[in-house]
Design an enzyme around this catalytic site. Structure first.
Site, mmCIF file in Angstrom:
data_model
loop_
_atom_site.group_PDB
_atom_site.id
_atom_site.type_symbol
_atom_site.label_atom_id
_atom_site.label_comp_id
_atom_site.label_asym_id
_atom_site.label_seq_id
_atom_site.Cartn_x
_atom_site.Cartn_y
_atom_site.Cartn_z
ATOM 1 N N SER A 1 69.016 63.362 -10.901
ATOM 2 C CA SER A 1 68.463 62.811 -9.664
ATOM 3 C C SER A 1 68.206 61.317 -9.707
ATOM 4 C CB SER A 1 67.156 63.534 -9.322
ATOM 5 O OG SER A 1 66.181 63.348 -10.342
ATOM 6 N N HIS B 1 70.092 68.843 -6.472
ATOM 7 C CA HIS B 1 70.908 67.814 -5.822
ATOM 8 C C HIS B 1 72.384 68.190 -5.760
ATOM 9 C CE1 HIS B 1 67.747 64.723 -5.438
ATOM 10 N NE2 HIS B 1 67.254 65.303 -6.516
ATOM 11 N N LYS C 1 66.305 69.506 0.478
ATOM 12 C CA LYS C 1 67.328 68.457 0.494
ATOM 13 C C LYS C 1 68.415 68.830 1.502
ATOM 14 C CE LYS C 1 65.950 67.037 -4.090
ATOM 15 N NZ LYS C 1 64.684 67.792 -4.058
#
Length: 396
Positions: free
Chosen positions: A186, A214, A243
């Site tokens: 990240s 991610h 996300k």
């Protein structure tokens, strides 16, 4: 009582915070007034968003909002209980089933956050007979999960398969070996070599867990993450909703036995409030949109390539990133903070990552690209970044 010992403990953090605030350079926790799209409202003005994990641009999607409103009317704002008691609704079970199907596993389990998913899974699965083997740059939630677990922890050099194999060989006699890594790092935007890691864990009899916070919605033919992108098959996949899926919460996907064990063993699940149904409804709709609209992922990668190429043309260092997480190396913490504040004044929001979030001397601007951006947004971000970098001598 706040004793001198406590004050000494606080000093390392409070000193730099006070310094940044006193010099007008503290730009964390900005009070935004709208969804984190390509541009967002901040204190009555619009700023270009260059730090948000809304990778697919789904935040604020009208269908997601409608689904959440309907769930709010039916289920209310909270279950007011833990999952094993009264905190499970039909929506929770539906999402777990759909996640397992999507991830190609037998089962899945929801947590109130991605942080809690890592904390709960690692601490439950790693007892005193377990050797936990972890990459040095893993996310803090993984490190905290390792600290909470009873197993012994071994750290290998970042993405070094030679070091990972060395540790696995040294721990050949351990009853249980547990390897845990990020799929996408990240702070660096790098992808873990999961195909090689999976091969080593198979060879040495270790269980493999991958954090796809991610990677979900970003990598892989169906957006499952880095493991799908590289053709690997971990034993446990962890992901977040905050996300690409524009929600709040997290999950793990694994075999039915692993999920059932974690369900009845993980303190972060057993003793935590259930994620509210209104949130789960939004994630269900976001997952539906992600799977039905692959063009969002395609647009994300077009934008990522355009932005990274622009940075390289400016002479900025992107630290080996190959994903929509694009760090821009600065080095000095205060310079990074100054640049962040100046760019915010110019209408660009990009966060500074400084020690202890990153190693000393490696501060960076942590940019993230999204599918919501268009060419004008990217060009504007590059113009402001280039000007700030020149002012501070980062580029000529």
């Amino acid at each position: 009582m706040i004793t001198e010992a406590y004050r000494n403990t606080f000093a390392g953090v409070l000193d730099w915070v006070d310094l940044a605030k006193n010099n007008g350079l503290y730009s964390y926790e900005q009070p935004f007034d709208s969804a984190p799209l390509a541009t967002s409202s901040l204190d009555g003005r619009m700023v270009t968003m260059l730090t948000t994990s809304n990778y697919l641009g789904l935040a604020g999607h009208p269908e997601i909002i409608a689904a959440m409103k309907a769930a709010l009317d039916q289920y209310g704002p909270s279950a007011c209980g833990a999952r094993l008691n009264n905190g499970t609704t039909s929506l929770h079970l539906q999402l777990e089933q759909e996640l397992a199907e999507w991830m190609g596993t037998e089962s899945a389990l929801l947590f109130s956050s991605g942080y809690m998913a890592n904390l709960g899974a690692i601490s439950a699965l790693c007892d005193s007979d377990t050797v936990i083997i972890t990459d040095q740059f893993n996310h803090m939630s993984i490190l905290d999960g390792c600290r909470l677990a009873e197993g012994s922890v071994k750290i290998f050099a970042h993405n070094s398969m030679e070091k990972l194999e060395y540790v696995l060989k040294r721990q050949a006699g351990a009853a249980k070996k547990f390897v845990v890594v990020d799929g996408v790092y990240s702070m660096d935007g790098e992808i873990a070599p999961l195909d090689e890691i999976h091969s080593l864990t198979e060879q040495y009899g270790a269980l493999l867990m991958v954090d796809e916070a991610h990677g979900v919605g970003v990598l892989g033919d169906t957006g499952c993450g880095a493991f799908e992108h590289l053709g690997a098959r971990p034993d446990v996949v962890m992901g977040t909703f905050s996300k690409s899926l524009a929600g709040v919460g997290g999950f793990i996907a694994a075999s039915a036995d692993v999920i059932q064990f974690v369900r009845h063993s993980a303190h972060a699940y057993l003793f935590n409030a259930s994620p509210p149904a209104v949130t789960i409804a939004g994630v269900l709709k976001a997952l539906e949109l992600l799977r039905a609209e692959p063009e969002r992922q395609e647009k994300l990668w077009v934008n990522t390539a355009q932005f990274r190429a622009g940075l390289l043309n400016l002479g900025l260092e992107v630290m080996g990133s190959v994903t929509p997480v694009v760090p821009i190396h600065i080095g000095d913490d205060m310079t990074a903070l100054r640049m962040t504040k100046e760019m915010l004044d110019d209408g660009l929001y990009v966060a500074a990552a400084i020690f202890p979030a990153v190693p000393k001397g490696s501060s960076r601007l942590r940019a993230t690209v999204t599918a919501a951006m268009d060419d004008e947004d990217i060009d504007r971000a590059l113009d402001i970044l280039g000007s700030a970098a020149k002012r501070h001598g980062i580029i000529g």
